[in-house]
Design a protein around this motif. Structure first.
Motif, mmCIF file in Angstrom:
data_model
loop_
_atom_site.group_PDB
_atom_site.id
_atom_site.type_symbol
_atom_site.label_atom_id
_atom_site.label_comp_id
_atom_site.label_asym_id
_atom_site.label_seq_id
_atom_site.Cartn_x
_atom_site.Cartn_y
_atom_site.Cartn_z
ATOM 1 N N ASP A 179 7.027 -16.896 3.688
ATOM 2 C CA ASP A 179 8.096 -16.268 2.516
ATOM 3 C C ASP A 179 7.375 -15.245 1.659
ATOM 4 O O ASP A 179 7.942 -14.434 1.466
ATOM 5 C CB ASP A 179 8.464 -17.503 1.795
ATOM 6 C CG ASP A 179 9.368 -18.527 2.437
ATOM 7 O OD1 ASP A 179 9.837 -18.127 3.588
ATOM 8 O OD2 ASP A 179 9.435 -19.741 2.220
ATOM 9 N N THR A 180 6.186 -15.402 1.121
ATOM 10 C CA THR A 180 5.595 -14.531 0.420
ATOM 11 C C THR A 180 4.631 -13.644 1.112
ATOM 12 O O THR A 180 4.157 -12.603 0.641
ATOM 13 C CB THR A 180 4.412 -15.290 -0.437
ATOM 14 O OG1 THR A 180 3.491 -16.049 0.035
ATOM 15 C CG2 THR A 180 5.202 -16.265 -1.583
ATOM 16 N N ARG B 66 -2.361 -10.213 4.411
ATOM 17 C CA ARG B 66 -0.975 -10.160 4.549
ATOM 18 C C ARG B 66 -0.735 -10.894 5.852
ATOM 19 O O ARG B 66 -1.503 -10.638 6.691
ATOM 20 C CB ARG B 66 -0.369 -8.841 4.292
ATOM 21 C CG ARG B 66 -0.689 -8.324 3.099
ATOM 22 C CD ARG B 66 -0.052 -7.080 2.946
ATOM 23 N NE ARG B 66 -0.330 -6.005 3.680
ATOM 24 C CZ ARG B 66 -1.329 -5.180 3.887
ATOM 25 N NH1 ARG B 66 -2.084 -5.061 2.752
ATOM 26 N NH2 ARG B 66 -1.321 -4.203 4.686
ATOM 27 N N SER C 6 1.741 -18.515 3.818
ATOM 28 C CA SER C 6 3.148 -18.659 3.580
ATOM 29 C C SER C 6 3.966 -17.225 4.028
ATOM 30 O O SER C 6 3.745 -16.190 3.858
ATOM 31 C CB SER C 6 3.418 -18.670 1.934
ATOM 32 O OG SER C 6 4.592 -18.338 1.667
#
Length: 230
Positions: free
Chosen positions: A127-128, A153, A125
Motif C-alpha cells: 500500500d505504501t 521501495r 507494505s
C-alpha cells in the motif's frame, strides 16, 4: 473420506489444506533441525522441503506485513526470469551481494544455519510501497550488537497468478551500534544506495509462512511476526 481424496484431480489433491499444512510443518521442522545441528545434509533437507511446499502452488495471503527470516541461502545460478542489465553499477552490486553470501552471509540477509546468532526482520507494505530490512548481529567479545537497516521501495511487477512478482529498489543503508538488550537509539551512519533493483517472486504465502525466490538466486523462508497483545 479416503475415497473422496483419491478422486480429487492431482492439482487439487496437492493443494488440499491437509497436504499444505503437512508440508509447511515439515519445512519448519527441517529449519529447526538445521539450526540445532548445521550440516550440508540438513541444509539440503530444508531446500527439499521448500520445493515440496512450493509444489502446492498456494498463495492465500499477500506478502504485506512483518516477517522474521528463518532461513535463506544463495542458489548457484540467478533467476532466469530476472531481466538482465548492462549497468556496471548493478553488476557490481550483484557481485557484492553474491560475495556477502559467501564470506559474510548475515550482511546479505542469509540465515543458512544457526551459528551466527543474527536476526533478520522485514516489514513490507504494498500500500505504501515501502520495504524495510533490519539485521541485528551480535559482535564477538563485545556486549554490543551491530544493527544494519536497508530501506527501499517495493511495487508489484505482475506475474503468474499464483506467484506474484515484486520489484524491489533499495535506496538507503544504515549502520548503528547498540548495547545488547537495548533498543536502537539513533546515531546511525546512513549511506544512500545507487538504487540497486531486484526482483522477488513469492512462491508460497499464507498467514504463517512465506517462501520467496530472489532474482539473484536467493531462497528465503520467513515466518510472520504477530503484533504484541495489548
Amino acid at each position: 473420506m479416503l475415497l473422496a481424496g483419491m478422486l480429487l484431480p492431482p492439482a487439487l489433491a496437492l493443494s488440499a489444506p491437509s497436504v499444505v499444512q503437512q508440508r509447511k510443518r515439515a519445512l519448519l521442522s527441517s529449519v529447526a533441525t538445521l539450526k540445532r545441528s548445521p550440516s550440508a545434509a540438513a541444509r539440503d533437507a530444508v531446500l527439499a522441503a521448500v520445493a515440496d511446499l512450493e509444489a502446492c502452488s498456494v498463495t492465500s495471503a499477500p506478502p504485506d506485513g512483518r516477517w522474521a527470516l528463518i532461513f535463506s541461502t544463495q542458489a548457484e545460478l540467478p533467476d532466469a526470469s530476472r531481466p538482465r542489465t548492462s549497468s556496471p553499477v548493478q553488476g557490481l552490486i550483484d557481485a557484492t551481494y553474491a560475495a556477502f553470501f559467501k564470506v559474510a552471509p548475515a550482511l546479505a540477509g542469509a540465515q543458512q544455519d544457526g551459528r551466527s546468532g543474527a536476526s533478520n526482520e522485514q516489514a513490507l507494505s504494498l500500500d505504501t510501497g515501502v520495504v524495510e530490512n533490519r539485521v541485528r548481529i551480535p559482535l564477538p567479545f563485545l556486549p554490543s550488537i551491530l544493527e544494519i537497516r536497508v530501506d527501499g521501495r517495493v511495487a508489484e511487477a505482475g506475474a503468474a497468478e499464483t506467484e506474484p512478482l515484486l520489484d524491489v529498489t533499495f535506496t538507503e543503508c544504515s549502520f548503528a551500534l547498540q548495547r545488547s538488550g537495548a533498543r536502537s537509539s539513533g546515531g546511525a551512519l546512513r549511506i544512500p544506495l545507487p538504487s540497486p533493483v531486484g526482483t522477488l517472486r513469492t512462491t508460497h504465502c499464507d498467514d504463517e509462512v512465506r517462501v520467496s525466490r530472489g532474482g539473484r538466486g536467493g531462497v528465503f523462508v520467513l515466518k510472520r511476526l504477530r503484533a504484541a497483545a495489548t
